[in-house]
Write a protein that holds these residues in place. Structure first.
Motif, PDB file in Angstrom:
ATOM      1  N   LEU A   1       0.849  -1.221  -0.091  1.00 44.65           N
ATOM      2  CA  LEU A   1      -0.104   0.047  -0.112  1.00 44.65           C
ATOM      3  C   LEU A   1       0.862   1.261  -0.008  1.00 44.65           C
ATOM      4  N   ALA A   2       1.935   1.395   0.873  1.00 44.92           N
ATOM      5  CA  ALA A   2       3.023   2.465   1.182  1.00 44.92           C
ATOM      6  C   ALA A   2       3.413   2.709  -0.283  1.00 44.92           C
ATOM      7  N   ARG A   3       3.748   1.637  -0.931  1.00 43.35           N
ATOM      8  CA  ARG A   3       4.488   1.829  -2.406  1.00 43.35           C
ATOM      9  C   ARG A   3       3.631   2.376  -3.540  1.00 43.35           C
ATOM     10  N   SER A   4       2.521   1.942  -3.497  1.00 46.52           N
ATOM     11  CA  SER A   4       1.540   2.298  -4.664  1.00 46.52           C
ATOM     12  C   SER A   4       1.136   3.670  -4.359  1.00 46.52           C
ATOM     13  N   GLN A   5       0.903   4.057  -2.850  1.00 41.11           N
ATOM     14  CA  GLN A   5       0.508   5.287  -2.699  1.00 41.11           C
ATOM     15  C   GLN A   5       1.553   6.393  -3.319  1.00 41.11           C
ATOM     16  N   VAL A   6       2.933   6.106  -2.851  1.00 39.71           N
ATOM     17  CA  VAL A   6       4.015   6.968  -3.443  1.00 39.71           C
ATOM     18  C   VAL A   6       3.933   6.981  -4.924  1.00 39.71           C
ATOM     19  N   LEU A   7       3.832   5.843  -5.243  1.00 37.48           N
ATOM     20  CA  LEU A   7       3.906   6.072  -6.958  1.00 37.48           C
ATOM     21  C   LEU A   7       2.641   6.706  -7.667  1.00 37.48           C
ATOM     22  N   SER A   8       1.487   6.467  -6.959  1.00 39.64           N
ATOM     23  CA  SER A   8       0.433   7.437  -7.441  1.00 39.64           C
ATOM     24  C   SER A   8       0.766   8.993  -7.261  1.00 39.64           C
ATOM     25  N   MET A   9       1.008   9.097  -6.124  1.00 42.87           N
ATOM     26  CA  MET A   9       1.290  10.686  -5.720  1.00 42.87           C
ATOM     27  C   MET A   9       2.446  11.365  -6.422  1.00 42.87           C
ATOM     28  N   MET A  10       3.408  10.343  -7.350  1.00 45.25           N
ATOM     29  CA  MET A  10       4.480  10.847  -8.113  1.00 45.25           C
ATOM     30  C   MET A  10       4.127  10.944  -9.485  1.00 45.25           C
ATOM     31  N   MET A  11       2.821  10.394  -9.942  1.00 49.24           N
ATOM     32  CA  MET A  11       2.383  10.643 -11.207  1.00 49.24           C
ATOM     33  C   MET A  11       2.434  11.886 -11.819  1.00 49.24           C
ATOM     34  N   GLY A  12       3.223  12.199 -12.857  1.00 55.88           N
ATOM     35  CA  GLY A  12       3.372  13.614 -13.456  1.00 55.88           C
ATOM     36  C   GLY A  12       3.895  14.488 -12.670  1.00 55.88           C
ATOM     37  N   HIS A  13       4.825  14.008 -11.687  1.00 58.64           N
ATOM     38  CA  HIS A  13       5.377  14.780 -10.568  1.00 58.64           C
ATOM     39  C   HIS A  13       4.341  15.472  -9.711  1.00 58.64           C
ATOM     40  N   GLY A  14       3.218  14.753  -9.448  1.00 59.00           N
ATOM     41  CA  GLY A  14       2.210  15.347  -8.515  1.00 59.00           C
ATOM     42  C   GLY A  14       1.173  16.369  -9.148  1.00 59.00           C
ATOM     43  N   GLN A  15       1.448  16.280 -10.592  1.00 60.90           N
ATOM     44  CA  GLN A  15       0.509  17.498 -11.118  1.00 60.90           C
ATOM     45  C   GLN A  15      -0.644  16.924 -11.713  1.00 60.90           C
ATOM     46  N   PHE A  16      -1.465  15.969 -11.331  1.00 57.68           N
ATOM     47  CA  PHE A  16      -2.571  15.409 -11.613  1.00 57.68           C
ATOM     48  C   PHE A  16      -3.750  16.137 -10.824  1.00 57.68           C
ATOM     49  N   CYS A  17      -4.937  16.225 -11.272  1.00 55.51           N
ATOM     50  CA  CYS A  17      -5.985  16.896 -10.305  1.00 55.51           C
ATOM     51  C   CYS A  17      -6.287  15.670  -9.336  1.00 55.51           C
ATOM     52  N   THR A  18      -5.929  14.535  -9.865  1.00 62.67           N
ATOM     53  CA  THR A  18      -6.426  13.324  -8.976  1.00 62.67           C
ATOM     54  C   THR A  18      -5.383  12.955  -8.161  1.00 62.67           C
ATOM     55  N   SER A  19      -4.372  13.784  -8.058  1.00 59.77           N
ATOM     56  CA  SER A  19      -3.345  13.301  -7.075  1.00 59.77           C
ATOM     57  C   SER A  19      -3.711  13.132  -5.752  1.00 59.77           C
ATOM     58  N   PRO A  20      -3.073  11.947  -5.055  1.00 60.56           N
ATOM     59  CA  PRO A  20      -3.737  11.860  -3.489  1.00 60.56           C
ATOM     60  C   PRO A  20      -2.854  12.566  -2.616  1.00 60.56           C
ATOM     61  N   GLY A  21      -3.527  13.606  -2.265  1.00 65.55           N
ATOM     62  CA  GLY A  21      -2.686  14.589  -1.385  1.00 65.55           C
ATOM     63  C   GLY A  21      -3.045  14.364   0.223  1.00 65.55           C
ATOM     64  N   LEU A  22      -3.826  13.475   0.486  1.00 69.80           N
ATOM     65  CA  LEU A  22      -4.276  13.233   2.025  1.00 69.80           C
ATOM     66  C   LEU A  22      -4.318  11.800   2.141  1.00 69.80           C
ATOM     67  N   ILE A  23      -3.636  11.294   3.057  1.00 69.90           N
ATOM     68  CA  ILE A  23      -3.660   9.958   3.452  1.00 69.90           C
ATOM     69  C   ILE A  23      -4.136   9.562   5.086  1.00 69.90           C
ATOM     70  N   VAL A  24      -5.420   9.006   5.246  1.00 68.94           N
ATOM     71  CA  VAL A  24      -6.031   8.832   6.544  1.00 68.94           C
ATOM     72  C   VAL A  24      -5.664   7.408   6.902  1.00 68.94           C
ATOM     73  N   VAL A  25      -5.018   7.384   8.198  1.00 68.74           N
ATOM     74  CA  VAL A  25      -4.810   5.991   8.663  1.00 68.74           C
ATOM     75  C   VAL A  25      -5.156   5.979  10.163  1.00 68.74           C
ATOM     76  N   LEU A  26      -5.424   4.622  10.547  1.00 66.12           N
ATOM     77  CA  LEU A  26      -5.606   4.680  12.211  1.00 66.12           C
ATOM     78  C   LEU A  26      -3.862   4.226  12.617  1.00 66.12           C
ATOM     79  N   LYS A  27      -3.850   4.802  13.770  1.00 68.36           N
ATOM     80  CA  LYS A  27      -2.587   4.810  14.550  1.00 68.36           C
ATOM     81  C   LYS A  27      -2.569   3.261  15.347  1.00 68.36           C
ATOM     82  N   ASP A  28      -2.135   2.496  14.551  1.00 68.84           N
ATOM     83  CA  ASP A  28      -2.233   0.799  15.194  1.00 68.84           C
ATOM     84  C   ASP A  28      -0.865   0.387  14.773  1.00 68.84           C
ATOM     85  N   ALA A  29      -0.752  -0.715  15.109  1.00 66.09           N
ATOM     86  CA  ALA A  29       0.474  -1.640  15.240  1.00 66.09           C
ATOM     87  C   ALA A  29       1.123  -1.760  13.845  1.00 66.09           C
ATOM     88  N   ALA A  30       0.335  -1.863  12.966  1.00 66.61           N
ATOM     89  CA  ALA A  30       0.730  -2.126  11.418  1.00 66.61           C
ATOM     90  C   ALA A  30       1.075  -0.801  10.826  1.00 66.61           C
TER      91      ALA A  30
END
Lengths: 522, 522
Positions: free
Chosen positions: B291-320
């Motif tokens: 998940l972490a790797r896919s997230q970074v690669l998506s964010m780096m598409m077109g060096h982040g210049q997509f209108c659909t670039s993922p700019g916010l990641i919401v996670v639970l503070k858990d062990a994983a």
């Protein structure tokens, strides 16, 4: 003053979140036939009551949007049933508050129930295609995801009742019916000319809410005669769309507020029209007399207080015109003066017609019988040349009431130019034989771009409740040419698209699952 | 300066009514990779050129709206063909003007042609129902008229090219394709960051106009780098709708102008989004690293210049979470700094990220490789608690570029509250296993009311060109939540309904005649 009469009892309050609340110490309505105030007092909504009503609607949204199409369908049918259960009281009160004849109000009640039933019927068997695109995991260079296009209700909708249709375009009218069908809770701001009618119709809706176990707050009524409540309503951040039928002046003010809010929302204002009539020459020769009579009768519907009233008649100055004008004058002479919906509407009619008669080049073509009381208005038709007509914007402005202007054109080119200069209209009618339609085909094409409904050889008054109706048109006929306030497409004003990508089948909304016969898969 | 290079020749003028006009003495574009101006000069449109272009479009409207669906279909296919005929020059120029890699520009060209072909294909076989209601002359108390619901094009449409998609959301992009498909002539205001690309694509369109014998003026390009031309365009009374992809600031200014014109018109602005990603706990345990790797690669598409670039990641503070953060940082550390589309965009990125890092409670989570040139931007991810995130509006604002914020929530309730407070978004992704989707069903329902596209277990970057796509969303993601700028429904932005009542069969538009298989009769 009393809160009772012998037909029914009125509380005069707002209906918010399933409760009747507020102090009935604000305003009264008026009997326009007797020209006297009515005895019931109604609460006046300020910002606080408006906020309460919107909060109630917003609280209901989460539960209401999750009801099934079938449940919403039953709810709409039940509202129609509950209106009919109290039809005698509703019509008696509406007659007192509007002066509209019983037969007309019976017709309007039937129409109101038909609107509710039409949306109910659609919800049982939707006719719109739904789109789905199949996944293709092997596609090169990138796999293709499953995607499906669904629709969500916008949220709480504000509806403004109209003075001239106390039932069909008010409390349980087309805007409310289509918003509820779309899954949106409603806050109605009742029209101050018929608050008692609004209250009785609201009571019918309240019984339907109970009978169908719908969430409290799915429907709310605020009574208001001042602008404060109206403005607070359209400014509320939880209001997501507005349905309005009324004047250009008020409609435009509210439209501008909606467009310039921090979060802009759609405003659907149906603002009226002069509904031009074009009589083409071959038909004029054949039917001058009957055309003239039909035209006057259409113009006199509801004493000219229909938004589709024909206020402009365009003819060629030819030999047959004389016969048309003679019949037109005869028919007009037989028409009574009568009261209007409100004293304010009557006063405006008097003032506007006086001003128009004073314009250079304007002549009186025909008049109805003289008024026998000061609050009655006399039917009037003026005539003018096309150049004088176009020279004066006042002549092109809607006069709400039993009024029309006949414009005499010398040539086809003059008619073409008049069409080119026309504002947007709800409707236009073309009266012509086959030869006329062929000779005037360019005019017909041009005219279609000015109107929401193009009518052939029929009068514009009367808006059919059916799937294919469009009641709207280019500005200023309506504030949003893409929308209709009547017909099945009226529902679409209150939904918006959403694409579900790679959504598990178990999560998909019902209308996007493979078993929906309307689902088209690409 | 020269108007030539070795790949192609450029005139630098506007394309108006089939002619290249204007003096190429205005502005130049810029090579963001080399960080140097490009050698070609372009004309700067003032009000006069804008008026000429709109007049040309308006003159073409009457003929263009009467072309058949088949003719429009062939025209769109021909534009795609003509773009492909010059694809090497177009991509070479676009690469110089935007710095986007060749592979990306090849993909974008294919996508642009697919959009044109999708609308062409729809026009050959429309999928939308058309409604007709049969006449019933014997109905009591009033006869029922034949009525049919058709659609008319709105008129001349203004399209604003976008900086980040020089082909797919610019000259012959989705707005232009859908407007032409709807029957509307187009005036494009080319984006000043890629005027040469706009010119070459316009030349392809011009060849298609000739090949298909389309009316002169059906497509026009004005080049402009100043606001004067843009404002004159949206104020012109003959412009009937606007398609725009760009910033919230500029979009809202233009939207307000359109809404408050004497004759208001629809403004379709796609204004961007932060595209929140929700990672649910069961999937996090199973797939933290991937998940972490896919997230970074998506964010780096077109060096982040997509209108659909993922700019916010919401996670639970858990062990994983620890595993996720470690992989995320590793993947980020491997990412290069790179130039942006324009020096202005690069400067804004630097300024915004500096300001965000200074906010209380904000920590750097991960960074890409350090920049080796001043016009390069370094990938950056910040992390913050939900309360600090919500306390500062700046953190919730889109940062255009390779940037994301990771918000660590303590409980489901915190995530719910975050969703409740979110602005409207183009997309959101939910990453979860079946158990997650069940546990978080209320979150999914709430989130759907915040977005135009709801994605399951996939990244948001990449907007599929298909019938069921929706690219829009609640304000400020778009200025009109009812509309999409991608997908077959994009066409509907540029048409409006009209009801034909009692129209003779011979006059009826083809799609309303009985032989249309999509006609539903009631």
């Amino acid at each position: 003053m009393t809160q009772q009469d012998n037909t029914t009892s009125l509380c005069g309050q707002h209906f918010i979140g399933g409760q009747w609340i507020g102090k009935a110490d604000g305003f009264t309505s008026f009997n326009p036939v007797e020209n006297t105030p009515l005895p019931w007092l109604f609460a006046e909504a300020a910002e606080q009551e408006v906020n309460q009503a919107v909060n109630a609607a917003q609280s209901a949204f989460s539960a209401y949007r999750q009801t099934t199409a079938m449940q919403k369908s039953e709810f709409l049918d039940e509202i129609a049933k509950q209106i009919m259960a109290d039809v005698d009281s509703i019509i008696a009160i509406a007659h007192q508050e509007t002066g509209l004849p019983f037969a007309r109000l019976q017709g309007e009640t039937a129409r109101t129930c038909n609107q509710l039933k039409m949306f109910a019927s659609y919800l049982r068997a939707p006719t719109d295609a739904r789109y789905a695109d199949k996944a293709d995991p092997d596609r090169m260079p990138l796999p293709k995801a499953d995607s499906r296009l669904g629709y969500l209700p916008l949220g709480a909708v504000a509806v403004f009742g109209a003075s001239n249709f106390p039932l069909a375009f008010s409390t349980a009218g087309g805007d409310t019916a289509s918003a509820l069908a779309a899954g949106c809770p409603v806050v109605v701001k009742g029209h101050p000319a018929h608050p008692a009618t609004s209250e009785l119709v609201t009571k019918a809706i309240a019984r339907a809410i109970n009978a169908c176990n719908m969430p409290t707050g799915v429907f709310n009524l605020v009574q208001a005669s001042q602008a404060t409540g109206a403005i607070a309503l359209v400014r509320h951040p939880d209001i997501k769309a507005v349905g309005f039928t009324g004047s250009l002046k008020v409609g435009r003010i509210l439209a501008d507020i909606c467009a310039t809010r921090p979060l802009p929302i759609p405003f659907y204002g149906e603002l009226g029209s002069i509904n031009p009539q074009f009589i083409l020459p071959t038909l004029m020769v054949e039917s001058a007399e009957s055309l003239a009579r039909s035209q006057v009768l259409s113009m006199m519907m509801g004493h000219g207080q229909f938004c589709t009233s024909p206020g402009l008649i365009v003819v060629l100055k030819d030999a047959a015109l004389k016969r048309y004008l003679a019949s037109f004058s005869d028919e007009m002479a037989a028409q009574d003066a009568a009261p209007m919906l409100t004293p304010g509407i009557a006063a405006t009619y008097q003032k506007m017609t006086q001003a128009l008669m004073a314009i250079k080049g304007v002549n009186v073509l025909a008049q109805g019988k003289a008024a026998t009381a000061s609050h009655h208005t006399r039917p009037l038709a003026l005539t003018v040349s096309v150049s004088d007509y176009l020279a004066n914007q006042a002549l092109q402005t809607e006069v709400f009431g039993p009024f029309a202007i006949l414009v005499q054109c010398e040539t086809i080119e003059e008619i073409d130019y008049l069409v080119h200069m026309l504002d947007g209209q709800l409707t236009a009618s073309i009266h012509g034989l086959e030869k006329d339609l062929k000779d005037y085909s360019q005019l017909i094409d041009n005219l279609s771009y000015k109107v929401g409904r193009l009518i052939f050889n029929q009068m514009p008054t009367g808006v059919e409740v059916c799937y294919s109706m469009n009641h709207g048109g280019p500005y200023p006929a309506s504030t949003d040419v893409r929308s209709t306030s009547v017909g099945i497409e009226a529902m679409k004003r209150f939904v918006r698209p959403i694409c579900y990508q790679n959504m598990p089948l178990s999560q998909l909304p019902r209308d996007l699952r493979p078993e929906n016969p309307q689902l088209m898969t690409f």
